[in-house]
Design a protein around this motif. Structure first.
Motif, PDB file in Angstrom:
ATOM      1  N   PHE A  45     -15.169  19.824  91.856  1.00 34.27           N
ATOM      2  CA  PHE A  45     -14.930  20.406  93.222  1.00 34.27           C
ATOM      3  C   PHE A  45     -15.375  18.962  93.559  1.00 34.27           C
ATOM      4  O   PHE A  45     -16.079  18.208  94.277  1.00 34.27           O
ATOM      5  CB  PHE A  45     -15.004  20.965  93.894  1.00 34.27           C
ATOM      6  CG  PHE A  45     -14.232  22.869  93.007  1.00 34.27           C
ATOM      7  CD1 PHE A  45     -14.521  22.711  91.799  1.00 34.27           C
ATOM      8  CD2 PHE A  45     -15.294  23.939  92.742  1.00 34.27           C
ATOM      9  CE1 PHE A  45     -13.550  23.827  91.514  1.00 34.27           C
ATOM     10  CE2 PHE A  45     -14.921  25.303  93.081  1.00 34.27           C
ATOM     11  CZ  PHE A  45     -13.965  24.661  91.983  1.00 34.27           C
ATOM     12  N   ASN A  59     -16.863  22.240  97.228  1.00 35.90           N
ATOM     13  CA  ASN A  59     -18.155  22.284  97.033  1.00 35.90           C
ATOM     14  C   ASN A  59     -18.910  21.375  98.381  1.00 35.90           C
ATOM     15  O   ASN A  59     -19.315  20.376  98.651  1.00 35.90           O
ATOM     16  CB  ASN A  59     -18.480  21.027  95.772  1.00 35.90           C
ATOM     17  CG  ASN A  59     -20.823  20.836  96.062  1.00 35.90           C
ATOM     18  OD1 ASN A  59     -20.679  22.307  96.348  1.00 35.90           O
ATOM     19  ND2 ASN A  59     -20.865  19.900  95.537  1.00 35.90           N
ATOM     20  N   ALA A  61     -11.501  25.613  95.671  1.00 35.01           N
ATOM     21  CA  ALA A  61     -11.395  24.147  95.141  1.00 35.01           C
ATOM     22  C   ALA A  61     -12.595  23.275  95.778  1.00 35.01           C
ATOM     23  O   ALA A  61     -12.336  21.776  95.488  1.00 35.01           O
ATOM     24  CB  ALA A  61     -10.617  24.056  94.019  1.00 35.01           C
ATOM     25  N   ASN A  81     -20.409  33.863  95.128  1.00 33.46           N
ATOM     26  CA  ASN A  81     -19.571  32.823  93.945  1.00 33.46           C
ATOM     27  C   ASN A  81     -20.694  31.986  94.357  1.00 33.46           C
ATOM     28  O   ASN A  81     -20.223  30.504  93.991  1.00 33.46           O
ATOM     29  CB  ASN A  81     -18.810  32.493  95.618  1.00 33.46           C
ATOM     30  CG  ASN A  81     -16.984  33.147  95.094  1.00 33.46           C
ATOM     31  OD1 ASN A  81     -16.819  33.857  94.227  1.00 33.46           O
ATOM     32  ND2 ASN A  81     -16.692  32.811  95.243  1.00 33.46           N
ATOM     33  N   LYS A 115     -19.435  28.088 101.922  1.00 35.94           N
ATOM     34  CA  LYS A 115     -19.933  28.265 100.980  1.00 35.94           C
ATOM     35  C   LYS A 115     -19.366  28.750  99.921  1.00 35.94           C
ATOM     36  O   LYS A 115     -19.261  28.359  99.247  1.00 35.94           O
ATOM     37  CB  LYS A 115     -21.307  28.325 100.782  1.00 35.94           C
ATOM     38  CG  LYS A 115     -21.930  27.715  99.758  1.00 35.94           C
ATOM     39  CD  LYS A 115     -22.454  26.135  99.597  1.00 35.94           C
ATOM     40  CE  LYS A 115     -22.318  25.628  97.891  1.00 35.94           C
ATOM     41  NZ  LYS A 115     -22.359  24.648  97.913  1.00 35.94           N
ATOM     42  N   GLY A 116     -19.678  30.335  99.836  1.00 39.08           N
ATOM     43  CA  GLY A 116     -19.012  30.496  98.975  1.00 39.08           C
ATOM     44  C   GLY A 116     -17.478  30.964  98.337  1.00 39.08           C
ATOM     45  O   GLY A 116     -17.278  30.603  97.686  1.00 39.08           O
ATOM     46  N   LYS A 133     -21.653  29.746  91.420  1.00 38.17           N
ATOM     47  CA  LYS A 133     -20.792  29.447  90.150  1.00 38.17           C
ATOM     48  C   LYS A 133     -20.601  28.460  90.428  1.00 38.17           C
ATOM     49  O   LYS A 133     -21.643  27.579  91.040  1.00 38.17           O
ATOM     50  CB  LYS A 133     -19.064  30.175  90.713  1.00 38.17           C
ATOM     51  CG  LYS A 133     -19.016  32.004  90.594  1.00 38.17           C
ATOM     52  CD  LYS A 133     -17.602  31.905  90.486  1.00 38.17           C
ATOM     53  CE  LYS A 133     -17.831  33.612  90.526  1.00 38.17           C
ATOM     54  NZ  LYS A 133     -16.563  34.098  91.221  1.00 38.17           N
ATOM     55  N   ASP A 134     -20.024  28.022  89.283  1.00 42.28           N
ATOM     56  CA  ASP A 134     -20.555  26.151  88.788  1.00 42.28           C
ATOM     57  C   ASP A 134     -19.312  25.045  89.772  1.00 42.28           C
ATOM     58  O   ASP A 134     -18.556  25.382  89.313  1.00 42.28           O
ATOM     59  CB  ASP A 134     -19.779  26.139  87.535  1.00 42.28           C
ATOM     60  CG  ASP A 134     -20.201  24.789  87.322  1.00 42.28           C
ATOM     61  OD1 ASP A 134     -20.349  23.775  88.064  1.00 42.28           O
ATOM     62  OD2 ASP A 134     -19.362  24.015  86.439  1.00 42.28           O
ATOM     63  N   PHE A 135     -19.448  24.227  90.822  1.00 46.62           N
ATOM     64  CA  PHE A 135     -19.047  23.686  91.293  1.00 46.62           C
ATOM     65  C   PHE A 135     -18.625  22.675  90.971  1.00 46.62           C
ATOM     66  O   PHE A 135     -18.256  21.627  92.594  1.00 46.62           O
ATOM     67  CB  PHE A 135     -19.780  23.635  92.896  1.00 46.62           C
ATOM     68  CG  PHE A 135     -19.637  25.268  93.758  1.00 46.62           C
ATOM     69  CD1 PHE A 135     -18.492  25.214  95.311  1.00 46.62           C
ATOM     70  CD2 PHE A 135     -20.715  25.996  93.939  1.00 46.62           C
ATOM     71  CE1 PHE A 135     -18.780  26.016  95.987  1.00 46.62           C
ATOM     72  CE2 PHE A 135     -20.458  27.200  93.924  1.00 46.62           C
ATOM     73  CZ  PHE A 135     -19.370  27.738  95.191  1.00 46.62           C
ATOM     74  N   TYR A 193     -15.461  28.333  96.929  1.00 51.61           N
ATOM     75  CA  TYR A 193     -15.473  28.047  94.953  1.00 51.61           C
ATOM     76  C   TYR A 193     -14.013  28.695  95.454  1.00 51.61           C
ATOM     77  O   TYR A 193     -13.713  28.208  94.341  1.00 51.61           O
ATOM     78  CB  TYR A 193     -16.496  28.678  94.703  1.00 51.61           C
ATOM     79  CG  TYR A 193     -15.673  28.842  93.931  1.00 51.61           C
ATOM     80  CD1 TYR A 193     -16.713  28.010  92.747  1.00 51.61           C
ATOM     81  CD2 TYR A 193     -15.023  30.588  92.509  1.00 51.61           C
ATOM     82  CE1 TYR A 193     -16.077  28.538  90.731  1.00 51.61           C
ATOM     83  CE2 TYR A 193     -15.113  30.433  91.588  1.00 51.61           C
ATOM     84  CZ  TYR A 193     -15.805  29.335  90.400  1.00 51.61           C
ATOM     85  OH  TYR A 193     -15.386  29.212  89.152  1.00 51.61           O
ATOM     86  N   ASP A 194     -13.581  29.709  96.089  1.00 52.63           N
ATOM     87  CA  ASP A 194     -12.269  30.058  95.815  1.00 52.63           C
ATOM     88  C   ASP A 194     -10.902  28.888  96.813  1.00 52.63           C
ATOM     89  O   ASP A 194      -9.654  29.023  96.049  1.00 52.63           O
ATOM     90  CB  ASP A 194     -12.202  31.522  96.693  1.00 52.63           C
ATOM     91  CG  ASP A 194     -12.528  32.267  95.880  1.00 52.63           C
ATOM     92  OD1 ASP A 194     -12.976  32.300  94.912  1.00 52.63           O
ATOM     93  OD2 ASP A 194     -13.082  33.031  96.682  1.00 52.63           O
TER      94      ASP A 194
END
Lengths: 574, 79
Positions: free
Chosen positions: A18, A48, A46, A10, A39-40, A13-15, A43-44
């Motif tokens: 957020f 950053n 939303a 994750n 941190k990862g 991925k693009d944060f 992402y889930d």
């Protein structure tokens, strides 16, 4: 739940887009993996999370050195993770006569750490409590022996709870309860610890990360406010329409115990302030019968804020519940034993949380405990009263239909409001509203109790709280205003939020009149407001415009001497 | 299980752990040959290998491997 590797993926991925939240992690063991998991997982959620991680075992240096990187980074949250293993190490080095003082010494050092952080930073502290280690030196007798390690560890966990309950800036992340749930062998891997100084096993990292982020996310105003229950085979065993009142399973009948315990849990949530609604495919009178007549029912009609039983589609019914309660779908949980209904609701209302209930009702409670759905960071007496408030609201809605003229209706309500500055009695409620209000919130800046105290003690601000009472009942404190004295002439509306329970009562007019009164009495000429858009507050977009403010770049301004006091039907309560 | 089968298994673990489809391991591959293979990733690799082959390494074992062939030696001595 995603495993550690998936969370790690994750991170790439693009944060962007957020909300960025700055977080510092201080640990006395290696925390790299924990940091990556947090941190990862962000992402889930939303989020950053901009994380700064102190070098290993640097807690004291970072906290006590005013020029440290910690203070330079200016985080909004500081995680402090002191491990049970290091605590055991400290205990091991003590002289036997000092063993019994371990908890007392540690709690005072933790208190000093927290106070120092609070004095240097405007940040909330998340402290990980201690997972149990029984060093088996005393066996069961450790429980009777104050100098045993187990005794001291448990005492320290208790002391932490006491400290947290009086320090509004300190929040505990209960990793001890995770170990209770999964067992020590799943929490701690000795080889990993010996080789890398990591005290959390790889497979448990997602759970610890989620317990941590649940707290951060709740402090940012995202949490569950309502649980919607299906009835047949969810709230009781069997089908009321087919089996009849005597044969539904509840209490001691069949698997009834599982449903009784489930109902006790819902009742406790209701007492904590979670709104309970019912959404059932049934004839209404049949569905209500157990609530009214069954001797073993724990839940009664007075526990339910909105009761919908009909043969319509459940997604539509839930939309209707949402409409009455006026809260976001993302703050609702829907519990239903039927996979078909769950899918319909999930597909139509993706924001709502629909747990995949286990097939066997015996497993309901343990499964729901494990999800930690109802994280909260505050609790006040108002929470316990919430059900009644929403029931009263439903009553008011009925009365409003009788009046064709809105003014007549408002006059008829006989509304009074208590207006006073923030004080130590209303601070907890104001902090709570600051975290809860999403829709009627102009700038959505979240303030904790400590923040509210700081603001009300500062001469740079003027504060107002408003209650609203009418002939149906007391809504309690429903609005708060923080005015920042920008200069001798200008008052900036730093905060304006209001509970959605009191929309369309003319409260905003009453509040603005109060602000203008204050401005005139104190020689201010201009009131300046700002609207910061969020996903939740679009209905505030024209708020200042509708109140007669003029747009001035990104702000709105109102000239005090041209202001015409606005009509409303609320009287100041003397 | 042959050495080649073990090698193929380890290769999959490397690809998954490092999220890099292009990794091709040989018996002579060393940590220095793969950019992402640092001490932290190493821990994840060990945990994943233990899970896949249902074995446990002793603490002193995992720090002494010089290349992939020694990892295969350790695994094949346990299965």
């Amino acid at each position: 739940m995603k495993d550690f590797l998936q969370l790690k993926k994750n991170i790439k991925k693009d944060f962007s887009g957020f909300k960025t939240i700055k977080l510092a992690v201080l640990g006395d063991t290696a925390t790299q993996f924990l940091t990556q998991a947090i941190k990862g997982l962000g992402y889930d959620y939303a989020m950053n999370l901009d994380i700064w991680e102190a070098d290993f075992n640097q807690i004291e240096r970072q906290v006590y050195d005013p020029s440290s990187e910690l203070y330079d980074f200016k985080p909004e949250y500081v995680i402090v993770f002191q491990s049970s293993h290091k605590l055991l190490g400290k205990y091991n080095k003590l002289k036997p006569e000092e063993y019994a003082l371990l908890a007392t010494k540690e709690i005072s050092s933790i208190e000093t750490i927290c106070n120092t952080i609070t004095n240097n930073l405007d940040a909330k502290i998340i402290y990980f409590n201690y997972t149990e280690i029984d060093d088996a030196v005393f066996g069961n007798h450790a429980n009777k022996t104050a100098s045993s390690f187990l005794y001291q560890l448990r005492k320290l966990n208790f002391n932490l709870m006491e400290l947290a309950s009086k320090n509004p800036n300190l929040y505990l992340c209960d990793i001890s309860s995770i170990q209770n749930q999964v067992g020590k062998s799943n929490m701690f891997q000795p080889a990993l610890y010996i080789n890398t100084e990591m005290v959390l096993g790889i497979d448990i990292l997602p759970k610890v990360a989620s317990k941590t982020i649940d707290l951060i996310s709740t402090l940012n105003g995202k949490f569950k406010k309502c649980v919607i229950l299906d009835l047949d085979n969810t709230t009781w065993g069997g089908i009321i329409g087919d089996d009849g009142l005597e044969n539904i399973q509840i209490g001691s009948l069949g698997i009834g115990k599982a449903f009784s315990e489930f109902q006790y849990w819902i009742k406790k949530l209701k007492n904590r302030g979670i709104i309970v609604a019912v959404c059932s495919k049934n004839t209404e009178s049949v569905a209500k019968e157990p609530f009214e007549k069954h001797p073993d029912m724990v839940l009664r009609l007075e526990d339910i804020s909105v009761f919908i039983a009909n043969w319509e589609n459940k997604a539509d019914n839930i939309r209707q519940i949402q409409n009455i309660l006026n809260i976001g779908f993302d703050s609702m949980v829907f519990l239903d034993d039927n996979p078909f209904e769950r899918n319909i609701v999930r597909e139509n209302i993706p924001e709502i949380c629909v747990p995949e209930m286990p097939e066997d009702p015996a497993n309901y409670l343990e499964f729901l405990y494990g999800l930690n759905l109802f994280e909260t960071v505050s609790f006040s007496n108002e929470d316990a009263e919430r059900t009644k408030l929403y029931q009263i609201e439903a009553e008011r809605a009925k009365i409003a239909q009788k009046f064709t003229n809105e003014d007549d209706f408002l006059k008829n309500l006989e509304m009074v409001s208590t207006v006073e500055p923030f004080n130590k009695f209303n601070t907890p409620r104001i902090a709570q509203l600051s975290q809860r209000s999403n829709q009627f919130n102009l700038r959505t800046v979240r303030y904790s109790e400590a923040d509210i105290e700081r603001i009300s003690n500062s001469g740079d601000y003027a504060t107002f709280s408003f209650t609203l009472e009418d002939k149906f009942g007391d809504n309690g404190l429903i609005c708060a205003i923080i005015l920042h004295k920008e200069n001798e002439k200008t008052l900036f509306v730093d905060t304006w939020f209001m509970s959605c329970r009191v929309l369309k009562r003319g409260m905003e007019n009453f509040v603005l009149n109060t602000i203008v009164d204050f401005a005139k009495e104190n020689g201010f000429t201009t009131i300046k407001g700002e609207y910061i858009p969020t996903a939740k507050n679009p209905m505030m977009k024209d708020h200042y415009h509708n109140l007669g403010f003029t747009k001035d770049h990104s702000y709105f301004t109102l000239e005090v001497d041209k202001y015409q006091f606005k009509t409303n039907y609320i009287k100041v309560k003397q | 299980m042959t050495r080649n089968e073990i090698l193929a298994g380890i290769n999959e673990i490397f690809i998954d752990t490092m999220d890099d489809k292009d990794i091709v391991l040989k018996e002579t591959t060393q940590a220095a040959d793969i950019e992402e293979w640092d001490s932290i990733i190493h821990i994840l690799l060990v945990v994943a290998i233990e899970k896949r082959f249902d074995i446990h390494f002793a603490s002193n074992e995992i720090q002494n491997w010089k290349d992939i062939s020694e990892i295969i030696d350790s695994i094949s001595s346990k299965i």
